[in-house]
Design a protein around this motif. Structure first.
Motif, PDB file in Angstrom:
ATOM      1  N   TRP A   1      -4.616   8.589   1.073  1.00 35.85           N
ATOM      2  CA  TRP A   1      -5.243   7.259   0.991  1.00 35.85           C
ATOM      3  C   TRP A   1      -4.234   6.270   0.463  1.00 35.85           C
ATOM      4  N   TYR A   2      -4.414   5.006   0.856  1.00 32.16           N
ATOM      5  CA  TYR A   2      -3.520   3.968   0.358  1.00 32.16           C
ATOM      6  C   TYR A   2      -4.034   3.368  -0.945  1.00 32.16           C
ATOM      7  N   ASP A   3      -3.131   3.314  -1.931  1.00 36.91           N
ATOM      8  CA  ASP A   3      -3.392   2.593  -3.174  1.00 36.91           C
ATOM      9  C   ASP A   3      -2.756   1.211  -3.039  1.00 36.91           C
TER      10      ASP A   3
ATOM     11  N   THR B   1      -1.465  -2.624  -4.221  1.00 33.43           N
ATOM     12  CA  THR B   1      -1.002  -3.476  -5.313  1.00 33.43           C
ATOM     13  C   THR B   1      -0.745  -4.850  -4.713  1.00 33.43           C
TER      14      THR B   1
ATOM     15  N   LEU C   1       0.850  -1.185   0.000  1.00 29.77           N
ATOM     16  CA  LEU C   1       0.000   0.000   0.000  1.00 29.77           C
ATOM     17  C   LEU C   1       0.885   1.234   0.000  1.00 29.77           C
TER      18      LEU C   1
END
Length: 196
Positions: A163-165, A167, A157
Motif C-alpha cells: 500500500w502507498y503511504d 506524505t 507515495l
C-alpha cells in the motif's frame, strides 16, 4: 471520456492510428485521449526529467528519467488491457535500451519503474489520485509522486507492504526521495517547474 466503443486488445492499441496526433492511454480496452496540458505542466515535466537525470548522474546510478514516452501495462481488472503513460518515469538505462527494440511499454512480467510522477490537471485529478495510485501499487512501483498545481502540493507515495503511504509537501517543504537521497528540492520548486 472515451473515444471508442469497441474494446481493443493490446495489439490493437499498439497498431491504432486514427490519423490524428492524439495520444491515448488504453483503459480496460478503451482509448482515453491524453490532453496536451498547459505550458506549466510541460515545464514541470522538463524540470523533473532534468533534475532526476542530474541526480542519477551525480550518484553514479545507471538510471534515466523519461517524460511521457514510456507506457506501463497495468493489471487493472478483467480481461481487457490497460496501458498507462506516466508523465515521468525513472528506469534503469538497460531497461530503456531494451525498450528501444520494441514498443516502449513495460510489461507485467518486467521490473517496474523506480519512480513514477503524474502531474494533475482538472481532467486527470481523479485518475491520478485514485485509479493510478491503486494500479501503481499493484505493480509494486516503490515511489509515486503526484504533483498537483491545482492544490499547490506534491504528494509523495511510498510503497509499504503493498500500500502507498502518502506524505504531502507544500511551499518550502523539502521533498524526501528514497531513490535520490541527496535531492535538495522543495515543493514550490517542483510546482514552478524551475529552481527558485
Amino acid at each position: 471520456m472515451t473515444t471508442t466503443t469497441n474494446r481493443l486488445t493490446l495489439d490493437d492499441y499498439l497498431h491504432y492510428d486514427d490519423g490524428s496526433d492524439t495520444r491515448y492511454e488504453l483503459v480496460n480496452g478503451e482509448l482515453v485521449p491524453m490532453s496536451l496540458g498547459t505550458g506549466k505542466h510541460g515545464a514541470i515535466l522538463k524540470f523533473l526529467e532534468h533534475t532526476f537525470d542530474t541526480q542519477a548522474s551525480e550518484m553514479g546510478q545507471p538510471w534515466i528519467a523519461l517524460a511521457g514516452i514510456v507506457g506501463i501495462r497495468s493489471p487493472r481488472s478483467g480481461r481487457w488491457d490497460t496501458v498507462r503513460i506516466p508523465d515521468v518515469v525513472v528506469i534503469p538505462l538497460e531497461q530503456w535500451r531494451e525498450l528501444q527494440h520494441r514498443e516502449a511499454i513495460i510489461e507485467l512480467n518486467e521490473p517496474p519503474p523506480l519512480l513514477v510522477v503524474e502531474v494533475v490537471s482538472e481532467s486527470t485529478k481523479r485518475t491520478d489520485y485514485r485509479a493510478k495510485r491503486s494500479e501503481y501499487s499493484v505493480l509494486e512501483i516503490p515511489e509515486y509522486w503526484i504533483v498537483d498545481p491545482l492544490e499547490a502540493k506534491v504528494t509523495r507515495l511510498t510503497l509499504v507492504e503493498g500500500w502507498y503511504d502518502p506524505t504531502d509537501y507544500r511551499e518550502s517543504d523539502r521533498i524526501h526521495c528514497d531513490r535520490f537521497p541527496n535531492l535538495v528540492l522543495t515543493a514550490q520548486q517542483v510546482l514552478n517547474g524551475n529552481v527558485i
